[in-house]
Design a protein around this motif. Structure first.
Motif, mmCIF file in Angstrom:
data_model
loop_
_atom_site.group_PDB
_atom_site.id
_atom_site.type_symbol
_atom_site.label_atom_id
_atom_site.label_comp_id
_atom_site.label_asym_id
_atom_site.label_seq_id
_atom_site.Cartn_x
_atom_site.Cartn_y
_atom_site.Cartn_z
ATOM 1 N N ALA A 186 0.822 -1.211 0.000
ATOM 2 C CA ALA A 186 0.000 0.000 0.000
ATOM 3 C C ALA A 186 0.856 1.261 0.000
ATOM 4 C CB ALA A 186 -0.930 -0.012 1.205
ATOM 5 N N VAL A 187 1.898 1.269 0.797
ATOM 6 C CA VAL A 187 2.723 2.470 0.912
ATOM 7 C C VAL A 187 3.567 2.707 -0.335
ATOM 8 C CG1 VAL A 187 4.600 3.523 2.236
ATOM 9 C CG2 VAL A 187 2.711 2.454 3.421
ATOM 10 N N THR A 188 4.005 1.648 -0.990
ATOM 11 C CA THR A 188 4.808 1.843 -2.198
ATOM 12 C C THR A 188 3.947 2.131 -3.427
ATOM 13 O OG1 THR A 188 4.889 -0.534 -2.615
ATOM 14 C CG2 THR A 188 6.721 0.431 -1.377
ATOM 15 N N ALA A 189 2.664 1.880 -3.327
ATOM 16 C CA ALA A 189 1.767 2.102 -4.464
ATOM 17 C C ALA A 189 1.537 3.581 -4.766
ATOM 18 C CB ALA A 189 0.420 1.421 -4.208
ATOM 19 N N PHE A 190 1.935 4.455 -3.856
ATOM 20 C CA PHE A 190 1.677 5.877 -4.078
ATOM 21 C C PHE A 190 2.355 6.386 -5.358
ATOM 22 C CE2 PHE A 190 5.770 6.202 -2.074
ATOM 23 C CZ PHE A 190 6.334 7.363 -2.556
ATOM 24 N N LEU A 191 3.444 5.775 -5.770
ATOM 25 C CA LEU A 191 4.130 6.216 -6.988
ATOM 26 C C LEU A 191 3.314 5.969 -8.253
ATOM 27 C CD1 LEU A 191 7.749 5.063 -6.129
ATOM 28 C CD2 LEU A 191 6.970 7.425 -6.415
ATOM 29 N N ALA A 192 2.360 5.053 -8.178
ATOM 30 C CA ALA A 192 1.518 4.748 -9.342
ATOM 31 C C ALA A 192 0.210 5.529 -9.338
ATOM 32 C CB ALA A 192 1.224 3.252 -9.385
ATOM 33 N N ARG A 193 -0.036 6.296 -8.292
ATOM 34 C CA ARG A 193 -1.279 7.061 -8.201
ATOM 35 C C ARG A 193 -1.261 8.216 -9.209
ATOM 36 N NH1 ARG A 193 -3.167 3.737 -5.013
ATOM 37 N NH2 ARG A 193 -2.869 3.659 -2.774
ATOM 38 N N PRO A 194 -2.401 8.477 -9.842
ATOM 39 C CA PRO A 194 -2.456 9.594 -10.799
ATOM 40 C C PRO A 194 -2.374 10.941 -10.083
ATOM 41 C CG PRO A 194 -4.618 8.558 -10.582
ATOM 42 C CD PRO A 194 -3.655 7.748 -9.763
ATOM 43 N N THR A 195 -1.743 11.873 -10.742
ATOM 44 C CA THR A 195 -1.630 13.225 -10.210
ATOM 45 C C THR A 195 -1.561 14.204 -11.375
ATOM 46 O OG1 THR A 195 -0.440 14.631 -8.613
ATOM 47 C CG2 THR A 195 0.909 13.292 -10.096
ATOM 48 N N ASP A 196 -1.657 15.468 -11.057
ATOM 49 C CA ASP A 196 -1.538 16.511 -12.071
ATOM 50 C C ASP A 196 -0.134 17.099 -11.994
ATOM 51 O OD1 ASP A 196 -2.831 18.537 -13.984
ATOM 52 O OD2 ASP A 196 -1.874 19.803 -12.463
ATOM 53 N N TYR A 197 0.516 17.177 -13.126
ATOM 54 C CA TYR A 197 1.822 17.836 -13.200
ATOM 55 C C TYR A 197 1.797 18.784 -14.381
ATOM 56 C CZ TYR A 197 6.773 18.726 -13.896
ATOM 57 O OH TYR A 197 7.982 19.351 -14.064
ATOM 58 N N GLN A 198 1.841 20.068 -14.074
ATOM 59 C CA GLN A 198 1.869 21.103 -15.099
ATOM 60 C C GLN A 198 0.729 20.957 -16.102
ATOM 61 O OE1 GLN A 198 4.157 23.665 -14.904
ATOM 62 N NE2 GLN A 198 4.776 22.714 -12.981
ATOM 63 N N GLY A 199 -0.465 20.624 -15.590
ATOM 64 C CA GLY A 199 -1.647 20.521 -16.441
ATOM 65 C C GLY A 199 -1.827 19.195 -17.143
ATOM 66 N N HIS A 200 -0.971 18.230 -16.847
ATOM 67 C CA HIS A 200 -1.068 16.908 -17.465
ATOM 68 C C HIS A 200 -1.270 15.856 -16.390
ATOM 69 C CE1 HIS A 200 0.353 18.607 -21.235
ATOM 70 N NE2 HIS A 200 1.300 19.217 -20.546
ATOM 71 N N GLU A 201 -2.196 14.930 -16.639
ATOM 72 C CA GLU A 201 -2.388 13.842 -15.675
ATOM 73 C C GLU A 201 -1.398 12.727 -15.974
ATOM 74 O OE1 GLU A 201 -5.769 10.737 -14.267
ATOM 75 O OE2 GLU A 201 -6.312 12.863 -14.378
ATOM 76 N N MET A 202 -0.703 12.311 -14.943
ATOM 77 C CA MET A 202 0.277 11.236 -15.049
ATOM 78 C C MET A 202 0.446 10.618 -13.673
ATOM 79 S SD MET A 202 3.765 13.575 -15.372
ATOM 80 C CE MET A 202 3.218 14.421 -16.819
#
Length: 124
Positions: A71-87
């Motif tokens: 669970a704790v290492t999965a945060f790197l795969a979570r979607p986020t916004d970076y400079q207007g792009h979802e990744m």
């Protein structure tokens, strides 16, 4: 934070950045201050994962189990916004470090595009 630090160190080496030369963290024996500097904006993502784990009662009693590590290492795969792009967060981390490298090589701080946590806001 160890997972985040490991990811930052991997990217530093891949991008040719020397993690032993820092900006804000002090240089000490066997330390990687640049990696610590570059991971700072991403710490809340780790905190959010741990807080979610505890809030959902999945860590009672709090112990490091296989599920906790997953669970704790999965945060790197979570979607986020970076400079207007979802990744995913890992891609945002890489993009942020690439922009830092670009800013250093071109001696232009405006080229650095740090990741800003989407839910953050100034309340000061």
């Amino acid at each position: 934070y160890a997972v985040l630090l490991s990811s930052v160190l991997q990217l530093c080496f891949a991008l040719g950045l020397d993690p032993t030369i820092g900006l804000h963290h002090a240089v000490r024996a066997r330390s990687t201050p640049l990696a610590y500097d570059l991971m700072e904006p991403f710490r809340p993502a780790v905190d959010r994962e741990v807080a979610s784990w505890i809030a959902n009662g999945l860590g009672q009693p709090l112990e490091v189990t296989k599920e906790f590590r997953r669970a704790v290492t999965a945060f790197l795969a979570r979607p986020t916004d970076y400079q207007g792009h979802e990744m995913d967060l890992r891609a945002a981390l890489e993009s942020s470090l690439r922009s830092f490298r670009n800013a250093v090589l071109n001696k232009d701080a405006s080229l650095f595009l740090p990741w800003i946590q989407p839910s953050s806001r100034w309340v000061g």
